[in-house]
Design an enzyme around this catalytic site. Structure first.
Site, PDB file in Angstrom:
ATOM      1  CE  LYS A 173      39.629 -21.518 -27.907  1.00 35.82           C
ATOM      2  NZ  LYS A 173      40.145 -21.222 -29.226  1.00 35.82           N
ATOM      3  CG  ASP A 186      31.904 -22.720 -25.481  1.00 34.04           C
ATOM      4  OD1 ASP A 186      32.993 -23.107 -25.011  1.00 34.04           O
ATOM      5  OD2 ASP A 186      31.749 -22.393 -26.677  1.00 34.04           O
ATOM      6  CD1 TRP A 215      33.758 -18.390 -30.468  1.00 29.60           C
ATOM      7  CD2 TRP A 215      33.296 -20.254 -31.624  1.00 29.60           C
ATOM      8  NE1 TRP A 215      34.808 -18.634 -31.335  1.00 29.60           N
ATOM      9  CE2 TRP A 215      34.549 -19.763 -32.043  1.00 29.60           C
ATOM     10  CE3 TRP A 215      32.802 -21.415 -32.211  1.00 29.60           C
ATOM     11  CZ2 TRP A 215      35.306 -20.398 -33.028  1.00 29.60           C
ATOM     12  CZ3 TRP A 215      33.553 -22.046 -33.196  1.00 29.60           C
ATOM     13  CH2 TRP A 215      34.794 -21.533 -33.594  1.00 29.60           C
TER      14      TRP A 215
END
Ligand code: PMP
Length: 367
Positions: free
Chosen positions: A201, A177, A104
């Site tokens: 999530k 992030d 990511w």
């Protein structure tokens, strides 16, 4: 209702049963509203109270200082990769420094490259993304001149997580992030200039992305950005410049309300998360090499537990037999392989226990 499976998906992920029950109960008509949350105007009094509470819950849970604004965006964390760089790198003439601990972070680099100078200050790629850098490694590479330093607090695919807020040079804005460990533990937000997280999530369903921005940064934003890619639009309009994802914010409000009132906050949630991931890591460590954890011990994620079995064939059997026993979505990401068990906030302790028991039995049968 058929029995719910233990869903170890990396996201969208399992939500608290009590929240789903409340949503289900009120789906046709909300109390005192007479319409569904899927139907109500984002300018209605009902939604005003929902978004206000959602913001207040986040502020309380994360102890967000007044120096920071909280907004609800769309476009996922992927859009934040672009927005962060458009707003805070474009036109500065400075370099953004990235600490890349998984796929990511690498994607965030690719988007930032479109906006300005980027330097990968540290990358774990050559080792297969098995750890985060040490404080010494960070102090040797990060500079005070950066536009900002960007990290990924938890790399969802590799299961590699910073054990806490990382060391940073004095004065450099830190961006993180936090998509996959948002609300899983307390964070010292005064140390961050920008934090963002897709909700799907720990915070709610897909469709809403939380961004927390330090206000003094806003003066760096170049003029002429599209309205929906400019953080100021969201701040100035209370995230209501255009139609927000009403339903997703409603569910996020319920999830954060439960986290505040039932779980008792992020310290309490962290304790539970340590226990759940610990159950799985204990089996891995006690398996005499049958299970091999992907991440190094000091960088192990409390959210995404990743490991390999002796051969791929056994990994397929493991995932299939686990699914037959009611534990689904355990196959690792295609880029890493192996097994990944995502044990986010809302995974019940019983889910982690059941999986740990299954792992022990499977190892005994196949070692
Ligand atoms: N960053 C991390 C750490 C993630 O786990 C994900 C999604 N799994 C993303 C970014 C991308 O998020 P989205 O799909 O919401 O754009």
């Amino acid at each position: 209702m058929a029995e719910r499976l233990f869903n170890f998906s990396a996201g969208p992920a399992t939500l608290p049963r009590s929240v789903l029950e409340e949503v289900q109960r009120d789906l046709m008509d909300l109390p005192d509203v007479g319409a569904s949350a899927l139907e109500v105007s984002h300018r209605s009094p009902w939604f005003t109270s929902v978004i206000d509470e959602a913001l207040a819950n986040l502020r309380t849970l994360l102890d967000i200082p007044d120096t920071h604004s909280v907004v609800f965006c769309q476009g996922g964390a992927t859009q934040q990769f672009s927005m962060a760089a458009m707003n805070f790198l474009r036109g500065t003439g400075l370099t953004a420094e990235f600490v890349v601990t998984g796929s990511w972070g690498a994607k965030a680099v690719n988007e930032a490259l479109k906006e300005g100078d980027v330097r990968v200050a540290w990358s774990g790629e050559d080792d297969g993304f098995v750890r985060v850098p040490t404080q010494i490694e960070l102090s040797e590479t990060l500079t005070r001149r950066a536009a900002y330093v960007h990290i990924t607090s938890n790399e969802t695919i590799h299961g590699v997580e910073f054990p806490g807020d990382p060391w940073m040079p004095e004065g450099v804005p830190l961006f993180s992030d936090m998509s996959s460990d948002f609300l899983s533990r307390p964070v010292s937000l005064d140390r961050y200039a920008l934090v963002y997280a897709g909700a799907q999530k720990n915070a709610g369903p897909a469709g809403v992305t939380v961004a927390i921005v330090r206000n003094d940064l806003l003066e760096r934003i170049p003029e002429g950005l599209p309205a929906m890619l400019d953080y100021r639009t969201f701040i100035e309009h209370g995230s209501l410049y255009n139609t927000p994802p009403v339903f997703a914010i409603y569910v996020l409000m319920l999830v954060t309300r439960r986290l505040r009132d039932v779980v008792g906050g992020l310290e309490a949630q962290l304790e539970v998360n340590r226990v759940k991931s610990g159950l799985l890591y204990d089996v891995i460590d006690g398996s005499e090499g049958f299970y091999r954890g992907h991440a190094e011990q000091t960088s192990r994620s409390l959210m995404n537990v990743t490991w390999r079995l002796p051969v791929e064939e056994l990994e397929r059997t493991f995932a299939a037999e686990a699914a037959a026993a009611g534990m689904v979505e355990l196959k690792g990401h295609r880029s890493v392989g192996g097994i990944r068990a995502s044990v986010y906030n809302s995974m019940p302790l019983a889910g982690a226990r059941t999986l740990a028991d299954f792992m022990r039995a499977f190892a005994a049968a196949h070692a």
